[in-house]
Design an enzyme around this catalytic site. Sequence first.
Site, PDB file in Angstrom:
ATOM      1  N   TYR A   1       4.107  10.400  -7.878  1.00 38.83           N
ATOM      2  CA  TYR A   1       3.248   9.676  -8.033  1.00 38.83           C
ATOM      3  C   TYR A   1       2.117   8.365  -7.132  1.00 38.83           C
ATOM      4  CZ  TYR A   1      -0.961   7.007 -10.794  1.00 38.83           C
ATOM      5  OH  TYR A   1      -1.893   6.438 -10.639  1.00 38.83           O
TER       6      TYR A   1
ATOM      7  N   ASP B   1       8.876   3.391  -2.891  1.00 43.42           N
ATOM      8  CA  ASP B   1       7.865   3.321  -3.609  1.00 43.42           C
ATOM      9  C   ASP B   1       8.705   2.635  -4.737  1.00 43.42           C
ATOM     10  OD1 ASP B   1       6.282   3.173  -5.882  1.00 43.42           O
ATOM     11  OD2 ASP B   1       4.501   4.199  -5.551  1.00 43.42           O
TER      12      ASP B   1
ATOM     13  N   LYS C   1       4.709  -3.991 -10.810  1.00 42.52           N
ATOM     14  CA  LYS C   1       4.766  -3.645 -11.881  1.00 42.52           C
ATOM     15  C   LYS C   1       6.063  -4.919 -12.537  1.00 42.52           C
ATOM     16  CE  LYS C   1       4.635   0.830 -13.296  1.00 42.52           C
ATOM     17  NZ  LYS C   1       2.841   1.371 -13.832  1.00 42.52           N
TER      18      LYS C   1
HETATM   19  C1  LIG Z   1       6.055   5.015  -8.728  1.00 38.47           C
HETATM   20  C2  LIG Z   1       4.275   3.730  -8.832  1.00 38.47           C
HETATM   21  N1  LIG Z   1       3.892   3.959  -7.627  1.00 38.47           N
HETATM   22  C3  LIG Z   1       2.779   3.030  -7.874  1.00 38.47           C
HETATM   23  C4  LIG Z   1       1.820   3.248  -8.555  1.00 38.47           C
HETATM   24  C5  LIG Z   1       0.399   2.143  -8.735  1.00 38.47           C
HETATM   25  O1  LIG Z   1       1.120   1.444  -9.755  1.00 38.47           O
HETATM   26  P1  LIG Z   1      -0.725   1.036 -10.796  1.00 38.47           P
HETATM   27  O2  LIG Z   1      -0.538   1.406 -11.286  1.00 38.47           O
HETATM   28  O3  LIG Z   1      -0.210  -0.594 -10.736  1.00 38.47           O
HETATM   29  O4  LIG Z   1      -1.912   0.858  -9.577  1.00 38.47           O
HETATM   30  C6  LIG Z   1       2.578   3.899  -9.970  1.00 38.47           C
HETATM   31  C7  LIG Z   1       1.923   3.753 -11.701  1.00 38.47           C
HETATM   32  O5  LIG Z   1       2.404   3.714 -12.093  1.00 38.47           O
HETATM   33  C8  LIG Z   1       3.939   4.335 -10.327  1.00 38.47           C
HETATM   34  O6  LIG Z   1       4.798   4.750 -11.411  1.00 38.47           O
END
Ligand SMILES: Cc1ncc(COP(=O)(O)O)c(C=O)c1O
Length: 469
Positions: free
Chosen positions: A166, A268, A296
């Site tokens: 994700y 990521d 985060k």
């Molecule tokens: C690994 C990862 N990348 C990207 C995101 C997307 O972040 P956001 O919810 O701040 O858009 C998340 C969200 O949980 C994530 O866990």
Amino acid sequence: MAITEQTRINRQRLAQLSAREQAAYRERTTITRALLERAKESMPMGVASSFQVYDPYPTFMKESRGSRIWDVDGHEYIDFDMAFGVLAAGHSHPEVVEAVRDRVGRGTIFTFPSEDTAPVAEEIRRRFHVDMVRFGNSGTEVTMDALRIARGYTGRDTILKFEGGYHGHHDDVLISILPAAEDMGPPDAPNSVPASAGIPHSQLTDTVVAPYNNAGALEAVLNRHRGEIAAIIVEPIQYNIGVVPPLPGFLERVRELATEHGAVLIFDEVKTGVVVAYGGGTERFGVQPDIVCLAKSIGGGLPVAALGGSAAVMGVIEGGAHPHASTFGSSDRVAHQGTYNGNPVSMAAALATLTRVLTPDVYPELERLGDRLTAGCQAVLDEFHLPGYAINIGAKGAVLFSPKRITNYRDFIGLDDELWSAFYFFLANRGILLPPGPDEQWTLSVAHTEADVDQHIAVFRDFARELAG
Ligand SMILES: Cc1ncc(COP(=O)(O)O)c(C=O)c1O
């Protein structure tokens, strides 16, 4: 760590336990239910983000501090969700609160450059060994930006992601997140499966998918798309499917293959960054990506995101020919903007978090507490022969009710959702709040104590004992 000796769960007892705990949940959350009914009148599913929904309905929260959170019905929990891992600094850390309070009264946003951004960028450079940094406001934004930068840099269109990963809710990456078994295709060459209605069909060719932790399959996918892949985007630890660490050598091979195929390697680190180590997965596994995406926990609870990368790759934001020409006038430059990017409040929170809260000395303690929670949960699983295992990497971990170790999405499909649900509500009803999903993981913060961790283990033990009968 061996997976516990398996026994068959008594399904009837599990169903009874689950029904009892859900009934107890309904009984003690009357204000939540009233708020949800009201919210449903004006918001789809009654929530601001579909991630907030779970069965039978989500708990509405009111207040939080340190490792504690209170729901609207007045129940106190030790929080192990920590806002899906946003809060390695804990809820409302005094340093963050003070920095934000100080900033708010002196202007919250200018959209002119301010002196507050460079110190945060410098801190990210230091931790992740990147040259240049830009800011955003969510993980989604910065993975979207990173992919555009990669496309601008390589002149290619296709991106490669891993099945089960994700990376936010933009079209490029809403592919093969939790695909249905009938759609997902062969394990070595997964199909690109849309994870939402509304994804353009063209996206299914623009995003190709490979299995995580299978370097041979990745190489084959890259060979089939030779000269086409702009970027490989990967979480150093796959978190959308529990806690799935890279097998030895996997990330190193991903790095080699990205270089060999001329693709930009994007880590990521929205979840791993500044949580699993001072320098995130990049430090922990000693593999350097071309771009790292952060969000985060870097903001200490405020919406802050960042992307950092090598000077060469990030240089496409400046472009070559006309560095001061208007933003949209040039096709040799990658557009990156945002009204709220680097706003002073977010920067104050990030600077306090990164330089005064998540300092190098906190990581050994987060590691120790994480290991203690995992060892305690594993001992419970072993004692009561429950089918599953506990795993953590630093501050982030989970109990995964899976009969085998999960190494990629295909293993994850065997997770026991009914067992997880009974476990979740049993713990929540006794003041231990986990992330609401079998695919999520706990996050420990600088505010958690050994007593918090031991209480979590004790309540889990009560659950296991009752289930064992
Ligand atoms: C690994 C990862 N990348 C990207 C995101 C997307 O972040 P956001 O919810 O701040 O858009 C998340 C969200 O949980 C994530 O866990």
